[in-house]
Design a protein around this motif. Structure first.
Motif, mmCIF file in Angstrom:
data_model
loop_
_atom_site.group_PDB
_atom_site.id
_atom_site.type_symbol
_atom_site.label_atom_id
_atom_site.label_comp_id
_atom_site.label_asym_id
_atom_site.label_seq_id
_atom_site.Cartn_x
_atom_site.Cartn_y
_atom_site.Cartn_z
ATOM 1 N N TRP A 80 1.049 -0.939 0.453
ATOM 2 C CA TRP A 80 0.006 0.377 0.114
ATOM 3 C C TRP A 80 1.240 1.006 -0.030
ATOM 4 N N ALA A 81 2.189 1.145 -0.162
ATOM 5 C CA ALA A 81 3.138 2.031 0.188
ATOM 6 C C ALA A 81 4.695 1.901 -0.571
ATOM 7 N N ASN A 82 4.873 3.315 -0.839
ATOM 8 C CA ASN A 82 6.458 2.930 -1.773
ATOM 9 C C ASN A 82 7.266 2.966 -0.331
ATOM 10 N N GLU A 83 8.336 2.726 -0.976
ATOM 11 C CA GLU A 83 9.519 2.292 0.160
ATOM 12 C C GLU A 83 9.639 3.846 0.386
ATOM 13 N N GLY A 84 10.198 4.267 2.255
ATOM 14 C CA GLY A 84 10.051 5.186 2.515
ATOM 15 C C GLY A 84 9.402 6.206 2.544
ATOM 16 N N SER A 85 8.216 6.102 1.842
ATOM 17 C CA SER A 85 7.439 7.347 2.310
ATOM 18 C C SER A 85 6.419 6.899 3.545
ATOM 19 N N GLY A 86 6.153 7.954 3.926
ATOM 20 C CA GLY A 86 5.357 7.874 4.969
ATOM 21 C C GLY A 86 3.744 8.184 4.486
ATOM 22 N N PHE A 87 3.288 8.108 3.189
ATOM 23 C CA PHE A 87 2.252 8.317 2.805
ATOM 24 C C PHE A 87 1.579 6.759 1.882
ATOM 25 N N THR A 88 0.400 6.707 2.765
ATOM 26 C CA THR A 88 0.030 5.397 1.546
ATOM 27 C C THR A 88 -0.504 5.594 -0.427
ATOM 28 N N LEU A 89 -0.275 4.581 -1.405
ATOM 29 C CA LEU A 89 -0.211 4.890 -2.125
ATOM 30 C C LEU A 89 -1.510 6.284 -2.622
ATOM 31 N N LEU A 90 -1.756 5.643 -2.221
ATOM 32 C CA LEU A 90 -3.959 5.918 -2.262
ATOM 33 C C LEU A 90 -3.604 7.535 -2.416
ATOM 34 N N PHE A 91 -2.888 7.872 -1.100
ATOM 35 C CA PHE A 91 -2.946 9.441 -0.879
ATOM 36 C C PHE A 91 -1.462 10.197 -1.719
ATOM 37 N N GLU A 92 -1.171 9.493 -1.779
ATOM 38 C CA GLU A 92 -0.409 10.098 -2.625
ATOM 39 C C GLU A 92 -1.304 10.720 -4.019
ATOM 40 N N ALA A 93 -1.474 10.058 -4.566
ATOM 41 C CA ALA A 93 -1.774 9.752 -5.850
ATOM 42 C C ALA A 93 -3.333 11.229 -5.746
ATOM 43 N N LEU A 94 -3.709 11.032 -4.949
ATOM 44 C CA LEU A 94 -5.054 12.284 -4.928
ATOM 45 C C LEU A 94 -4.054 13.872 -4.120
ATOM 46 N N ALA A 95 -2.759 13.926 -3.595
ATOM 47 C CA ALA A 95 -1.929 14.748 -3.167
ATOM 48 C C ALA A 95 -1.755 15.037 -4.721
ATOM 49 N N LEU A 96 -1.373 14.474 -5.980
ATOM 50 C CA LEU A 96 -1.296 14.586 -6.832
ATOM 51 C C LEU A 96 -1.811 15.230 -8.117
ATOM 52 N N ILE A 117 10.627 23.613 -11.392
ATOM 53 C CA ILE A 117 10.438 22.812 -12.262
ATOM 54 C C ILE A 117 9.636 21.659 -12.408
ATOM 55 N N SER A 118 9.586 20.964 -11.329
ATOM 56 C CA SER A 118 8.997 20.158 -10.910
ATOM 57 C C SER A 118 7.363 19.662 -11.095
ATOM 58 N N ILE A 119 7.147 21.598 -10.854
ATOM 59 C CA ILE A 119 5.817 21.535 -10.761
ATOM 60 C C ILE A 119 4.866 21.672 -12.400
ATOM 61 N N ALA A 120 6.392 22.548 -12.662
ATOM 62 C CA ALA A 120 6.162 22.912 -14.117
ATOM 63 C C ALA A 120 5.843 21.477 -15.038
ATOM 64 N N TYR A 121 7.066 20.232 -14.862
ATOM 65 C CA TYR A 121 6.464 19.321 -16.098
ATOM 66 C C TYR A 121 5.339 18.537 -15.178
ATOM 67 N N LEU A 122 4.525 18.679 -14.565
ATOM 68 C CA LEU A 122 3.697 18.073 -13.323
ATOM 69 C C LEU A 122 2.311 18.511 -14.403
ATOM 70 N N ARG A 123 2.607 19.283 -14.630
ATOM 71 C CA ARG A 123 0.731 20.645 -15.118
ATOM 72 C C ARG A 123 0.977 20.869 -16.685
ATOM 73 N N MET A 124 2.606 20.231 -17.659
ATOM 74 C CA MET A 124 2.315 21.038 -19.016
ATOM 75 C C MET A 124 3.335 19.478 -19.622
ATOM 76 N N SER A 125 3.820 18.701 -19.368
ATOM 77 C CA SER A 125 4.654 18.017 -20.067
ATOM 78 C C SER A 125 3.988 16.483 -20.478
ATOM 79 N N ARG A 126 2.476 16.446 -19.536
ATOM 80 C CA ARG A 126 1.576 15.247 -20.060
ATOM 81 C C ARG A 126 2.397 14.181 -20.098
ATOM 82 N N LEU A 127 2.642 13.687 -18.536
ATOM 83 C CA LEU A 127 3.374 12.661 -18.139
ATOM 84 C C LEU A 127 2.347 11.899 -18.272
ATOM 85 N N LYS A 128 2.688 10.412 -18.933
ATOM 86 C CA LYS A 128 2.057 9.483 -19.147
ATOM 87 C C LYS A 128 1.983 8.393 -17.424
#
Length: 440
Positions: free
Chosen positions: A98-114, A407-418
């Motif tokens: 349910w979580a990535n190694e080293g993260s204090g959040f679950t995968l679903l929590f991180e997906a909502l945050a993104l 730059i990270s937020i620019a990639y997230l919003r404008m790079s159409r990452l799949k």
């Protein structure tokens, strides 16, 4: 706790054997619900080498923030097994599903945050999710880095290059867009020719080839031109209309300011205006399209165009350059475009207006690129439009301590990452007709 309730939450959390919910604690005063998750198997495969049926050495207590349950803040807790492998000799902590190694959040929590930070400033999203913004930045950087590693740039052929400010002063980043796919490819601090060397390396790292880049649309930056010549040897440079006309507007503004400084009374007398404020409003109108003039500006421009003022000549030169573009595009003729631009450059250099003489010399030096920019449909208009989104991204990243976050937020919003996680808050499927559910 009731076994049925534990099984219900096990299913709701998406857990599968041998993981299961062993205990649920609800604290309405603290507005919090805690789930104790247990690993029920006695042996497991080695997480490092994959050898099956290895013994559990010990357990490490861990906690993760999860999506809210109803109005309550939810936490998962588990004693995560460490496996001692007889084959590789390592003692390795088991990954949890349910979580990535080293993260204090679950995968679903991180997906909502993104999903939230694609629409909201990071600090505001962090407040909504009740977490520290620094922790949210770290997870955003993690996911963007992973998604960019898998990004495919093999089809990149036509690019637009520009610069944009990051902070007040002289802090800039260089951005490279794919003019065909309409997305941000690359961003890096600085605005010299080394930034395009960095882009060329990044392009190769993502399956692209600098020899396949055939077209680069830029402003008249000598640094960008040098970088293209060194790093993108097959790319033809074009200078788009936006930047060329912007240079003409700047030249006209220089003439206006100088004339207002040295002979403001002559300007007012020539156009029949009584005070400097009205003259300034008139000159603002000179920078607008004639279709947007007010009635007062129309009357003032009627007089201005028949005056002997330098500002009037500057305005006519600027409008004539716009007309050169209009005729060249409508005719789609390279010969006509060259003929019209040569005539305009000759007029500018004979105008006795120093800003336009300099502009004429500039266009002569970049003649071939300007002509390509006239006739080629792949202009930097998209790139300029994206600059507005970049500034929105800067607002979303307010409070960032380093350019990398921006730059990270620019990639997230404008790079159409799949390769990013999807928003977990999907709408529920409709109930079937006649279907009923009862809670006991």
């Amino acid at each position: 706790m009731n076994k049925q309730i534990e099984a219900l939450f096990t299913t709701a959390l998406g857990l599968q054997a041998p993981w299961q919910v062993a205990k649920v604690e609800l604290d309405t005063t603290r507005r919090r619900i805690d789930f104790e998750v247990k690993y029920t198997a006695k042996r497991s495969a080695c997480p490092d080498c994959g050898l099956v049926d290895q013994g559990i050495h010990d357990h490490m207590p861990r906690s993760w923030r999860h999506l809210d349950f109803f109005q309550f803040e939810a936490w998962l807790h588990a004693d995560v097994p460490r496996i001692r492998c007889k084959d590789c000799g390592k003692t390795t902590q088991m990954p949890v599903p349910w979580a990535n190694e080293g993260s204090g959040f679950t995968l679903l929590f991180e997906a909502l945050a993104l999903s939230l930070v694609q629409e909201l400033p990071v600090s505001q999203a962090a407040r909504h999710m009740r977490v520290g913004s620094a922790r949210l930045w770290r997870r955003l950087d993690h996911y963007v880095s992973i998604a960019r590693e898998q990004d495919d740039m093999s089809s990149v052929r036509h690019i637009g290059i520009d610069e944009t400010s990051v902070k007040k002063g002289h802090a800039y980043i260089t951005v490279v867009h794919d003019l065909q796919a309409k997305r941000l490819l690359f961003a890096t601090p600085g605005r010299d020719h080394h930034t395009l060397e960095a882009f060329a390396q990044d392009l190769h790292a993502h399956g692209g080839d600098t020899r396949n880049v055939k077209h680069a649309c830029i402003d008249m930056s000598a640094a960008f031109a040098k970088g293209i010549a060194q790093s993108l040897p097959q790319a033809q440079i074009s200078y788009d209309r936006f930047h060329v006309v912007a240079l003409a507007n700047t030249a006209m503004d220089d003439v206006r300011r100088e004339e207002m400084r040295t002979s403001a009374d002559s300007v007012r007398e020539a156009v029949g205006l009584q005070d400097t404020k009205n003259v300034r409003q008139l000159f603002w109108g000179m920078c607008k399209d004639p279709s947007d003039w007010t009635k007062g500006q129309i009357n003032a421009m009627h007089w201005l165009q028949r005056s002997t003022l330098k500002s009037a000549r500057a305005w006519r030169l600027k409008q004539a350059l716009r007309e050169v573009y209009s005729q060249a595009v409508n005719a789609n003729s390279e010969n006509l475009a060259k003929s019209l631009l040569i005539k305009w450059i000759s007029w500018a250099r004979r105008s006795r207006l120093e800003p336009f003489k300099r502009l004429g010399a500039t266009l002569k030096r970049h003649f071939d690129g300007v002509i390509r920019g006239m006739l080629d449909g792949r202009s930097n208009a998209y790139v300029e439009a994206m600059n507005g989104l970049l500034q929105q991204a800067r607002t979303a990243a307010r409070g960032f301590r380093n350019v990398g976050n921006f730059i990270s937020i620019a990639y997230l919003r404008m790079s159409r990452l799949k390769h990013l996680p999807s928003n977990p808050l999907l709408p529920a499927l409709p109930r079937l007709v006649g279907q009923t559910h009862f809670c006991r």
